[in-house]
Design a protein around this motif. Structure first.
Motif, mmCIF file in Angstrom:
data_model
loop_
_atom_site.group_PDB
_atom_site.id
_atom_site.type_symbol
_atom_site.label_atom_id
_atom_site.label_comp_id
_atom_site.label_asym_id
_atom_site.label_seq_id
_atom_site.Cartn_x
_atom_site.Cartn_y
_atom_site.Cartn_z
ATOM 1 N N UNK A 317 -5.262 -0.261 -20.042
ATOM 2 C CA UNK A 317 -5.693 -0.810 -18.755
ATOM 3 C C UNK A 317 -4.487 -0.924 -17.830
ATOM 4 N N UNK A 318 -4.793 -1.145 -16.568
ATOM 5 C CA UNK A 318 -3.734 -1.228 -15.562
ATOM 6 C C UNK A 318 -4.221 -2.094 -14.411
ATOM 7 N N UNK A 319 -3.299 -2.848 -13.832
ATOM 8 C CA UNK A 319 -3.580 -3.630 -12.628
ATOM 9 C C UNK A 319 -2.868 -2.935 -11.469
ATOM 10 N N UNK A 320 -3.615 -2.582 -10.422
ATOM 11 C CA UNK A 320 -3.058 -1.827 -9.291
ATOM 12 C C UNK A 320 -2.979 -2.721 -8.054
ATOM 13 N N UNK A 321 -1.768 -3.119 -7.657
ATOM 14 C CA UNK A 321 -1.624 -3.926 -6.445
ATOM 15 C C UNK A 321 -1.457 -3.030 -5.196
ATOM 16 N N UNK A 322 -1.965 -3.511 -4.070
ATOM 17 C CA UNK A 322 -1.842 -2.829 -2.771
ATOM 18 C C UNK A 322 -1.278 -3.802 -1.752
ATOM 19 N N UNK A 323 -0.679 -3.248 -0.717
ATOM 20 C CA UNK A 323 -0.223 -4.118 0.377
ATOM 21 C C UNK A 323 -0.364 -3.372 1.702
ATOM 22 N N UNK A 324 -0.456 -4.154 2.760
ATOM 23 C CA UNK A 324 -0.438 -3.613 4.119
ATOM 24 C C UNK A 324 0.789 -4.128 4.831
ATOM 25 N N UNK A 325 1.383 -3.279 5.657
ATOM 26 C CA UNK A 325 2.581 -3.682 6.391
ATOM 27 C C UNK A 325 2.253 -4.192 7.795
ATOM 28 N N UNK A 326 0.985 -4.478 8.060
ATOM 29 C CA UNK A 326 0.577 -5.059 9.343
ATOM 30 C C UNK A 326 0.087 -6.480 9.104
ATOM 31 N N UNK A 327 0.562 -7.394 9.925
ATOM 32 C CA UNK A 327 0.152 -8.792 9.813
ATOM 33 C C UNK A 327 -1.342 -8.924 10.105
ATOM 34 N N UNK A 328 -2.017 -9.753 9.341
ATOM 35 C CA UNK A 328 -3.415 -10.094 9.559
ATOM 36 C C UNK A 328 -4.334 -8.871 9.494
ATOM 37 N N UNK A 329 -4.036 -7.950 8.615
ATOM 38 C CA UNK A 329 -4.857 -6.754 8.460
ATOM 39 C C UNK A 329 -5.689 -6.861 7.177
ATOM 40 N N UNK A 330 -6.573 -5.900 6.991
ATOM 41 C CA UNK A 330 -7.412 -5.845 5.793
ATOM 42 C C UNK A 330 -7.304 -4.462 5.170
ATOM 43 N N UNK A 331 -7.461 -4.424 3.867
ATOM 44 C CA UNK A 331 -7.492 -3.152 3.134
ATOM 45 C C UNK A 331 -8.885 -2.980 2.535
ATOM 46 N N UNK A 332 -9.433 -1.791 2.723
ATOM 47 C CA UNK A 332 -10.708 -1.443 2.105
ATOM 48 C C UNK A 332 -10.469 -0.265 1.166
ATOM 49 N N UNK A 333 -11.162 -0.271 0.024
ATOM 50 C CA UNK A 333 -10.883 0.765 -0.970
ATOM 51 C C UNK A 333 -12.164 1.193 -1.681
ATOM 52 N N UNK A 334 -12.097 2.361 -2.324
ATOM 53 C CA UNK A 334 -13.157 2.845 -3.203
ATOM 54 C C UNK A 334 -12.529 3.323 -4.500
ATOM 55 N N UNK A 335 -13.359 3.417 -5.538
ATOM 56 C CA UNK A 335 -12.875 3.911 -6.832
ATOM 57 C C UNK A 335 -13.715 5.085 -7.328
ATOM 58 N N UNK A 350 -7.425 -8.825 -4.251
ATOM 59 C CA UNK A 350 -6.465 -9.041 -5.341
ATOM 60 C C UNK A 350 -6.254 -7.710 -6.052
ATOM 61 N N UNK A 351 -5.180 -7.594 -6.855
ATOM 62 C CA UNK A 351 -4.918 -6.331 -7.546
ATOM 63 C C UNK A 351 -6.144 -5.818 -8.296
ATOM 64 N N UNK A 352 -6.284 -4.486 -8.322
ATOM 65 C CA UNK A 352 -7.488 -3.838 -8.839
ATOM 66 C C UNK A 352 -7.312 -3.525 -10.320
ATOM 67 N N UNK A 353 -8.157 -4.074 -11.196
ATOM 68 C CA UNK A 353 -8.058 -3.757 -12.629
ATOM 69 C C UNK A 353 -8.815 -2.463 -12.947
ATOM 70 N N UNK A 354 -8.209 -1.578 -13.738
ATOM 71 C CA UNK A 354 -8.882 -0.356 -14.172
ATOM 72 C C UNK A 354 -8.641 -0.152 -15.664
ATOM 73 N N UNK A 355 -9.612 0.474 -16.319
ATOM 74 C CA UNK A 355 -9.476 0.717 -17.765
ATOM 75 C C UNK A 355 -9.908 2.124 -18.136
ATOM 76 N N UNK A 356 -9.957 3.002 -17.162
ATOM 77 C CA UNK A 356 -10.256 4.416 -17.400
ATOM 78 C C UNK A 356 -9.642 5.213 -16.254
#
Length: 379
Positions: A317-335, A350-356
């Motif tokens: 398994x793995x925990x994948x952290x993301x960050x944005x370099x813009x203040x007060x922004x949002x991140x949207x993601x798909x898997x 929060x960091x994204x947990x994956x196991x495959x």
């Protein structure tokens, strides 16, 4: 004497209306749905007669189509003989792939120029794809002169990406740049399936009043006689009243829209398409009108989000952290490999947990910025 006066008044009104009709032009935009046998009872062979019956009844001056394959184009050309047509396949610039043809009444307009470009980083290269789009996207444009009034104007017709808002944003900016270089300071009509609702960034870009660009307005919203329908154009062969509004006729300030209509009340035994046609009747202005107030600078694209790990191979398994370099922004993601946006992506909290084995695709969204290009990584 009274009867005579009433008759003269009635006749004057009729003649004035006829004169108005001669000075206006009627434009239809219609995604006819590409010919697909898996559509079953809604396949092209079951719909095509209703399409041409509708178009003949409306008797429009200009018809812009989307999703037209070569056999469909041949059928439309054979059955709409009073029109001339300009078209090209998006895959090769000839006959291959879907087309965005423009039909125009050859007895009313003279064709002064015509061409195509592709919505990509290489717009002159047939079949080119950029910005996360899955398919080539083409713009067909023509320059016409109205024989009745002498007005010269342009029509641009397109169909934007169905998978990537970033691609749609970049495409709109390219269209605006092309209009500025090809058709600056004259009446322009932009038609098409934008795959974007009125609350989206591509729509905002198209209707914003930006520095160094002429502003465009949505015909549905500026019609002198307000439309009595809700304007919903996409039905997906499912909902008679429509699901969303993603098809548009935009005009710049040299054109006033008199009437607008969405044809979602057609009494056919099958849907005419998975989109409803729209119509705008418009008149030319002598002087350009400013509609949107003070000019604004174009918004910038947000920077892409950052994956805060260098690990791409893991055992359990793995925990994948993301960050944005813009203040007060949002991140949207798909898997699932798709490209996210603010409506189709998951909000990163929060960091994204994956196991495959997983493909994470993420974008940054922030106020006063356009959504970033997608950033993708396979773990």
């Amino acid at each position: 004497m009274k009867l005579l006066l009433y008759f003269i008044l009635f006749l004057t009104t009729i003649l004035s209306s006829c004169n108005l009709d001669k000075k206006s032009i009627k434009v239809v935009s219609f995604n006819i749905r590409y010919s697909n046998n898996s559509d079953s009872k809604f396949s092209w062979k079951n719909r095509k007669q209703y399409v041409t019956d509708f178009l003949k009844k409306e008797n429009s001056d200009i018809i812009s189509f989307q999703e037209v394959l070569k056999p469909q184009l041949d059928y439309l050309t054979d059955n709409l003989k009073e029109y001339s047509v300009i078209s090209a396949g998006r895959d090769d610039g000839k006959d291959k792939g879907e087309q965005c043809p423009i039909f125009f009444n050859s007895s009313l307009f003279d064709l002064l120029a015509k061409s195509h470009f592709w919505l990509s980083e290489t717009p002159d290269k047939p079949g080119s794809i950029s910005w996360g789009a899955k398919l080539p996207r083409i713009v067909t444009w023509i320059k016409l002169q109205n024989r009745r009034t002498g007005h010269v104007f342009f029509v641009f017709n397109t169909h934007l990406s169905h998978v990537s808002e970033y691609a749609r944003n970049k495409s709109v900016l390219l269209i605006l740049d092309k209009i500025k270089s090809i058709a600056d300071n004259v009446p322009v009509i932009v038609t098409g399936d934008f795959n974007a609702t009125p609350d989206s960034e591509p729509y905002m870009l198209m209707t914003g009043n930006w520095h160094n660009y002429f502003s465009f307005s949505d015909s549905y919203k500026i019609s002198t006689f307000p439309s009595i329908d809700d304007g919903l154009t996409f039905n997906g062969f499912k909902k008679k009243e429509g699901i969303s509004r993603i098809d548009y006729i935009f005009v710049n300030g040299y054109l006033d829209v008199v009437k607008f209509r969405t044809f979602n009340k057609l009494n056919n035994p099958v849907f005419i398409s998975d989109h409803y046609p729209i119509m705008a009747e418009m008149k030319f202005n002598i002087e350009r009108l400013e509609r949107n107030g003070k000019n604004k600078p174009l918004p910038r694209f947000a920077p892409k989000p950052v994956f805060e790990t260098s690990v791409i191979v893991f055992e359990d398994s793995l925990i994948v952290p993301l960050r944005s370099d813009i203040f007060n922004s949002k991140i949207f993601y798909t898997t699932d490999g798709s490209i996210p946006d603010k409506t189709k992506g998951k909000l990163y909290t929060s960091p994204i947990p994956i196991n495959k084995t997983t493909t994470i695709t993420a974008i940054t969204s922030a106020d006063n910025f356009l959504s970033s290009a997608p950033e993708k990584r396979v773990f």
